[in-house]
Design a protein around this motif. Sequence first.
Motif, mmCIF file in Angstrom:
data_model
loop_
_atom_site.group_PDB
_atom_site.id
_atom_site.type_symbol
_atom_site.label_atom_id
_atom_site.label_comp_id
_atom_site.label_asym_id
_atom_site.label_seq_id
_atom_site.Cartn_x
_atom_site.Cartn_y
_atom_site.Cartn_z
ATOM 1 N N ASN A 246 0.818 -1.212 0.000
ATOM 2 C CA ASN A 246 0.000 0.000 0.000
ATOM 3 C C ASN A 246 0.853 1.264 0.000
ATOM 4 O OD1 ASN A 246 1.025 -0.259 2.559
ATOM 5 N ND2 ASN A 246 -0.944 -0.051 3.634
ATOM 6 N N HIS A 247 2.065 1.168 -0.548
ATOM 7 C CA HIS A 247 2.974 2.318 -0.556
ATOM 8 C C HIS A 247 2.554 3.314 -1.630
ATOM 9 C CE1 HIS A 247 6.290 0.839 2.131
ATOM 10 N NE2 HIS A 247 5.653 -0.303 1.899
ATOM 11 N N ALA A 248 2.234 4.525 -1.205
ATOM 12 C CA ALA A 248 1.882 5.574 -2.166
ATOM 13 C C ALA A 248 3.139 6.204 -2.752
ATOM 14 C CB ALA A 248 1.024 6.637 -1.489
ATOM 15 N N THR A 249 4.206 6.269 -1.944
ATOM 16 C CA THR A 249 5.448 6.930 -2.348
ATOM 17 C C THR A 249 6.598 5.940 -2.313
ATOM 18 O OG1 THR A 249 4.640 8.989 -1.392
ATOM 19 C CG2 THR A 249 6.992 8.871 -1.859
ATOM 20 N N THR A 250 7.504 6.069 -3.259
ATOM 21 C CA THR A 250 8.698 5.220 -3.282
ATOM 22 C C THR A 250 9.627 5.591 -2.142
ATOM 23 O OG1 THR A 250 8.555 4.942 -5.669
ATOM 24 C CG2 THR A 250 10.699 4.550 -4.670
ATOM 25 N N VAL A 251 10.177 4.576 -1.480
ATOM 26 C CA VAL A 251 11.069 4.784 -0.336
ATOM 27 C C VAL A 251 12.414 4.125 -0.644
ATOM 28 C CG1 VAL A 251 11.442 4.322 2.113
ATOM 29 C CG2 VAL A 251 9.131 4.817 1.279
ATOM 30 N N VAL A 252 13.500 4.840 -0.365
ATOM 31 C CA VAL A 252 14.848 4.297 -0.480
ATOM 32 C C VAL A 252 15.407 4.147 0.932
ATOM 33 C CG1 VAL A 252 17.179 4.633 -1.382
ATOM 34 C CG2 VAL A 252 15.198 5.391 -2.727
ATOM 35 N N GLN A 253 15.560 2.909 1.364
ATOM 36 C CA GLN A 253 16.086 2.619 2.694
ATOM 37 C C GLN A 253 17.586 2.326 2.592
ATOM 38 O OE1 GLN A 253 13.643 -0.718 3.929
ATOM 39 N NE2 GLN A 253 12.037 0.622 4.749
ATOM 40 N N TYR A 254 18.343 2.755 3.600
ATOM 41 C CA TYR A 254 19.789 2.559 3.540
ATOM 42 C C TYR A 254 20.347 2.388 4.949
ATOM 43 C CZ TYR A 254 19.865 7.532 4.805
ATOM 44 O OH TYR A 254 19.667 8.735 5.446
ATOM 45 N N GLY A 255 21.508 1.749 5.021
ATOM 46 C CA GLY A 255 22.153 1.501 6.297
ATOM 47 C C GLY A 255 23.148 2.592 6.666
ATOM 48 N N PRO A 256 23.781 2.467 7.826
ATOM 49 C CA PRO A 256 24.761 3.465 8.288
ATOM 50 C C PRO A 256 25.903 3.661 7.297
ATOM 51 C CG PRO A 256 24.174 1.935 10.057
ATOM 52 C CD PRO A 256 23.601 1.379 8.801
ATOM 53 N N GLY A 257 26.266 4.915 7.050
ATOM 54 C CA GLY A 257 27.382 5.240 6.171
ATOM 55 C C GLY A 257 27.063 5.149 4.690
ATOM 56 N N GLU A 258 25.808 4.959 4.326
ATOM 57 C CA GLU A 258 25.450 4.793 2.921
ATOM 58 C C GLU A 258 24.567 5.926 2.398
ATOM 59 O OE1 GLU A 258 25.459 0.059 2.157
ATOM 60 O OE2 GLU A 258 23.825 0.757 3.422
ATOM 61 N N THR A 259 24.605 7.079 3.073
ATOM 62 C CA THR A 259 23.731 8.195 2.704
ATOM 63 C C THR A 259 23.965 8.659 1.272
ATOM 64 O OG1 THR A 259 23.720 8.931 5.013
ATOM 65 C CG2 THR A 259 22.995 10.515 3.342
ATOM 66 N N ALA A 260 25.235 8.865 0.887
ATOM 67 C CA ALA A 260 25.535 9.400 -0.447
ATOM 68 C C ALA A 260 25.062 8.447 -1.534
ATOM 69 C CB ALA A 260 27.032 9.669 -0.575
ATOM 70 N N ARG A 261 25.321 7.150 -1.353
ATOM 71 C CA ARG A 261 24.896 6.174 -2.360
ATOM 72 C C ARG A 261 23.368 6.103 -2.435
ATOM 73 N NH1 ARG A 261 29.744 3.480 -0.711
ATOM 74 N NH2 ARG A 261 28.683 2.438 1.012
ATOM 75 N N ALA A 262 22.712 6.194 -1.287
ATOM 76 C CA ALA A 262 21.239 6.170 -1.266
ATOM 77 C C ALA A 262 20.667 7.390 -1.985
ATOM 78 C CB ALA A 262 20.730 6.133 0.173
ATOM 79 N N GLN A 263 21.326 8.548 -1.825
ATOM 80 C CA GLN A 263 20.863 9.746 -2.521
ATOM 81 C C GLN A 263 20.995 9.578 -4.040
ATOM 82 O OE1 GLN A 263 23.332 12.684 -0.617
ATOM 83 N NE2 GLN A 263 21.755 13.208 0.917
#
Length: 509
Positions: A427-444
């Motif tokens: 039931n997800h209306a919006t796409t979500v990108v989940q990421y672990g510690p230290g992976e902020t830049a790659r997730a962006q």
Amino acid sequence: MAGTREQLATPRRTGGARPAVRTSRRRRSRVRFTLAIALSLLVLVSAGAGWLYLKLGGDIKTFSADGISGDRPDAGSSGENVLVIGSDARTGGNDAFGGGNKSDIGRSDTAFLLHVYADHRNAVAVSVPRDTLVTIPPCKLPDGSWSRAQPNTMFNAAYSMGETAQGNPACTQNTVEKLTGLRVDHTVVVDFKGFAAITDVVGGVKVCLPNNVYERDLDPNLRARGKLLFARGEQSVSGQKALDYVRLRHGIGDGSDIGRIKRQQAFVGSLLKKVKSEGLTATNLLPLATAATRSMTVDPGLGSADKLLSFALSMKNIDLHNTKFVTVPWRYEGSRVALVEPDADALFAALRADRTIDGKDASGKKGAAAPAPAAATSAAPTPSPGTGIRVTVYNGTTVRGLAAEAAGTLRTDGFTVLGTATALTQNHATTVVQYGPGETARAQTVAQRFPGAQLQEIGTAGIKVIVGQDFAAHPSATSTGPQPTGIPSGVSHDARSADDNVCSNLSYG
């Protein structure tokens, strides 16, 4: 008096040309008479054919098109998709063949989607197990209202939606379209009587039994094994015996519905072989169509004799070896069946792209010109933005194939997709990108491929994309990534051709 008779018998000669003129007139008269007879016969034959077509057309039952969803996949190539449903309803005299309560409306006992490739030289039938857990989309009910979507529901329940004696083939069609992303061009429902009649008309169908089969194998409620129904080995079956064969589940192979599907595929292949051996001509197909239409329900697009025969004749160029049978990728989930991803998505994507099970292009289009060689350059190639970033993609909606589409988008930009699967909730209306510690830049970097996506840090390592309805509605959700080159190897390995040995590959057990 004699002279009078003589004058009557011998024409008076008044000139040399007169007898020739009368002879010519008599010949023209005979020609006109012959033409009149020929034209009369032609009229009678035409009238007879017209009567036959009228009778055949009068036997064809159609279901209403107003139950077909307005939210449908776009029409694909010039190929066709035909949904074939075998109903186990006991209404309308079918209890005489299948036993049970004559008021039982039944469900779809078997179903497969026949994809006729655009080149009209290849075809593949994809069986959907009746116990497969799917989302049944909104379907029209007898009172004119529409049901709510029903996730995690057995596939065969779609046919009985609304609980009417006629069944609900439109609901099954809606479900298949939602499941596969393929637009169903035609739907055909055959009941017990129709099936038995077809096998009688063709003079029997060759089948094979790996062991002796007794009455208790057909009805496990019997205490004794009963009389012998089928002896081990090859044999020809028709009518009731043909129906017993395709319904047989226990006492053979692994006793599962999946194993029974494999025997049903073998039966259909053997039936096609028999029909094609007689020749796909209107003369041979008319008796077959006459028998079938008496117990067949079709969509309005096939609701006339000429349309039905025209479709049958369009199959004449498809070789038996190029007619394949596969089962949608599956696994057991308790006593039910679940789809295996990403294999199921890849299978349906391959069909949408008109790719055969061995990866060939069957779109019927001329091959594109080879790309021109790139100009020589001393500069190093620019790395793709996703190089070195590993992602797992989940479908957070009920839209079939969305995870595979998103994965294709990411692969185009060089991301490594570890796999696709269905999210825990859909039931997800919006796409979500989940990421672990230290992976902020790659997730962006990943999130940039999904406009409006939300970033969410979690405690475990890795990057996960849960695609939502916003991706389904976004233009990038269309097939932008590279098309699959074929059906997954696990599916193609287990496929059978219509010309395979009738005794081969009959069960999983």
